[in-house]
Design a protein around this motif. Structure first.
Motif, short mmCIF file in Angstrom:
data_model
loop_
_atom_site.label_atom_id
_atom_site.label_comp_id
_atom_site.label_asym_id
_atom_site.label_seq_id
_atom_site.Cartn_x
_atom_site.Cartn_y
_atom_site.Cartn_z
N MET A 75 49.15 7.36 20.29
CA MET A 75 48.82 7.54 18.89
C MET A 75 47.41 8.09 18.74
SD MET A 75 49.18 4.76 15.83
CE MET A 75 50.64 4.14 16.65
N ASN A 76 47.24 9.07 17.86
CA ASN A 76 45.95 9.73 17.70
C ASN A 76 45.04 8.89 16.81
OD1 ASN A 76 43.86 11.55 17.57
ND2 ASN A 76 45.18 13.31 17.25
N ALA A 77 44.49 7.81 17.40
CA ALA A 77 43.73 6.84 16.62
C ALA A 77 42.46 7.44 16.04
CB ALA A 77 43.41 5.62 17.49
N GLU A 94 49.75 9.46 7.30
CA GLU A 94 50.65 10.51 7.78
C GLU A 94 50.40 10.82 9.25
OE1 GLU A 94 53.33 11.79 6.31
OE2 GLU A 94 52.86 10.24 4.82
N VAL A 95 49.14 10.74 9.70
CA VAL A 95 48.85 10.93 11.13
C VAL A 95 49.53 9.84 11.94
CG1 VAL A 95 47.03 10.86 12.88
CG2 VAL A 95 46.69 12.17 10.79
N ILE A 96 49.48 8.61 11.48
CA ILE A 96 50.15 7.51 12.18
C ILE A 96 51.65 7.76 12.22
CG2 ILE A 96 50.65 5.03 12.14
CD1 ILE A 96 47.93 4.68 10.72
N ARG A 97 52.21 8.23 11.11
CA ARG A 97 53.66 8.44 11.03
C ARG A 97 54.14 9.64 11.86
NH1 ARG A 97 54.39 6.91 4.64
NH2 ARG A 97 54.74 4.68 4.97
N GLN A 98 53.21 10.47 12.31
CA GLN A 98 53.60 11.49 13.27
C GLN A 98 54.05 10.86 14.58
OE1 GLN A 98 50.30 14.19 13.66
NE2 GLN A 98 50.31 14.74 11.49
#
Length: 558
Positions: A75-77, A94-98
């Motif tokens: 995940m891109n934390a 939305e980044v998390i949901r990617q």
């Protein structure tokens, strides 16, 4: 796997001007003190002459952020943390949901491998990445979550998930977004598996579980509850082209000590299931919990909340969380349990259950001198000596779980009844059948199950597309055997009640992933751009050091 690059330096051109270090600090808003790029003088004998030179040490930050690399799901934390810094909480989510739909779930119960590698932790304490994840998920819920847009089904091959825990739902989520029609078969009345029935509500609120499972359904995933699957042939006969097994480890391990069948002995999974389903549990005044992991701590804290006057936790492991035999629960959870009144008896094993008129009366213990070998193998050793007897009206056994032995006999299993899979692809001995999560690794954690589901989704998509399942993929050791992640050395469990606190916490991030992101987009990093001698450049890490454990197709001889 995220691309990784290594910074290369032409040391003979370095003048020691420190321009790269200054640029790095400015780029990442670094305070005085931490030096990611170090330029230092070096005096050495070259061809019989002493020469003065400057060396630039290696930089590991041209790769994805250490937090992202440490996450089993990659995940891109750093990216969502920096969006939170700008107050862009919707974009952060939305980044998390990617990667996953489970922002709120992971924000509540993730074991935080990202924080164990956070560069900020080398200066003071790690950024509260998990807390920020929870905040952005909760921010959306408080504002009113909008229904997800259904994914377009562009692929006709139907895929079945057996089990609706985090592994199965994660696999379904990724495949649905790739356009596959996905059906989840769940034997219980509600979806969620471990998330719903195995974790107490005070740690994982049910409205979060409900909302994030609903998000998956809104994408087009069909979840059929009260639908147990007896054999895989029936599923294939319904027209499904691939199956993922994510049935977890639903059976509690037993102590195998005298009087274990006494009235008042209950096992952790049954106990938590009953509590989470709204059932009643008669505890009495004194409860003894056996185990040193997360489930044992959860049980003990539930017992406190259920009115037990004394709650004792007996475990083989040491209370010293810096030793190899440490308790496996997270430090913050152990500390919270102790604050709530749980009395921990470390380095003790169960010897015999005392009874009175067929009911539990207490637990006789034995000294445990060692729990694990140096390589982590569970091999407890005991010694003679005086030990306490813990009085109890109820005894809860929380020493681990195992997969269901009778399930899916047609699939190859190992001695522990976990499903045997290929390490690169997670496919089983049956064509078109894949497996992951606890049913493969044994009891692990939520982020590990999510990562396994995602890896299986890649394999299933390759399988249905007629591609090679292994090419370019690496074995992920942890997803196969549930190896514990590195513990966070300095913890920062921070409460984030509002946007102001969220932004302040996000500002602590060193934005490690900035350089890797720039290189991905074809830009130079700050240090390379600032260097007047042009002695800094980047190469793909795997061009320099070949990746081990990666499958490569054998080339045919000419």
């Amino acid at each position: 796997m995220a691309n990784q690059r290594k910074r290369m330096t032409v040391t003979e051109n370095c003048m020691g001007c420190l321009a790269c270090e200054v640029a790095c600090k400015q780029e990442h808003n670094l305070p005085v003190g931490p030096r990611w790029i170090r330029v230092f003088p070096d005096v050495r004998n070259i061809d019989g002459r002493w020469r003065f030179n400057y060396l630039v040490t290696e930089c590991v930050h041209a790769a994805p952020g250490p937090c992202q690399v440490a996450c089993p799901a990659e995940m891109n934390a750093w990216k969502y943390v920096n969006l939170a810094l700008l107050g862009k909480f919707k974009e952060a989510l939305e980044v998390i949901r990617q990667t996953t739909p489970f922002a709120g779930v992971l924000g509540s119960v993730c074991t935080r491998p990202c924080e164990s590698k956070c560069e900020r932790g080398k200066v003071d304490t790690p950024v509260g990445i998990r807390s920020l994840k929870y905040f952005v998920a909760d921010h959306e819920m408080r504002a009113g979550r909008k229904q997800a847009t259904p994914a377009k089904q562009t692929n006709g091959s139907q895929v079945a998930m057996i089990g609706s825990g985090p592994a199965g739902l994660s696999c379904a989520y990724d495949l649905a977004r790739q356009g596959y029609p996905v059906t989840v078969f769940e034997s219980r009345s509600q979806a969620g598996g471990l998330l719903r029935y195995g974790i107490p509500e005070f740690r994982l609120p049910r409205d979060i579980v409900d909302s994030e499972i609903s998000h998956i359904e809104e994408l087009g995933v069909d979840i059929k509850t009260n639908t147990p699957v007896k054999n895989l042939k029936d599923i294939f006969n319904q027209g499904f082209k691939a199956i993922f097994l994510g049935t977890g480890c639903p059976t509690s391990l037993k102590l195998n000590v005298p009087n274990e069948d006494a009235e008042g002995v209950i096992y952790a999974l049954e106990f938590l299931d009953r509590v989470n389903s709204g059932g009643s549990v008669s505890l009495g005044n004194r409860v003894a919990v056996i185990g040193g992991g997360a489930a044992a701590i959860d049980v003990a804290r539930v017992c406190v909340r259920r009115g037990a006057k004394e709650v004792h936790l007996v475990c083989l492991e040491s209370r010293d969380l810096d030793c190899k035999d440490r308790m496996l629960a997270q430090a913050c959870e152990i500390e919270e349990a102790e604050k709530e009144g749980v009395v921990i008896h470390p380095s003790l094993g169960p010897k015999r259950i005392q009874t009175k008129n067929g009911k539990v009366a207490g637990l006789e213990t034995v000294i445990c001198t060692s729990v694990r070998e140096a390589d982590g193998t569970f091999a407890p050793k005991y010694a003679q000596g005086p030990t306490p007897t813990v009085e109890a009206d109820t005894l809860v056994v929380a020493i681990g779980q195992e997969a269901e032995a009778a399930a899916f006999k047609e699939v190859d299993k190992d001695l522990a009844e976990t499903i045997r899979v290929d390490g690169f692809t997670l496919n089983t001995n049956i064509e078109g059948v894949f497996a992951g999560g606890d049913v493969v690794s044994g009891p692990s954690d939520v982020i590990g199950a999510i990562a396994a589901g995602k890896k299986a989704a890649i394999s299933i998509e390759r399988y249905l597309s007629g591609m090679d399942l292994k090419e370019g993929r690496s074995i992920e050791f942890r997803l196969l055997n549930g190896a514990p992640l590195e513990a966070v050395s300095v913890e920062r469990v921070v409460d984030i009640p509002d946007e102001e606190v969220a932004i302040a916490e996000a500002m602590r991030c060193f934005t490690c992933g900035t350089c890797g992101e720039a290189l991905e987009q074809g830009f130079q990093t700050a240090c390379a751009s600032a260097c007047p001698a042009h002695c800094i450049y980047f190469r793909d890490l795997w061009e320099i050091t070949p990746r081990t454990g990666t499958y490569t197709l054998a080339k045919e001889s000419p």
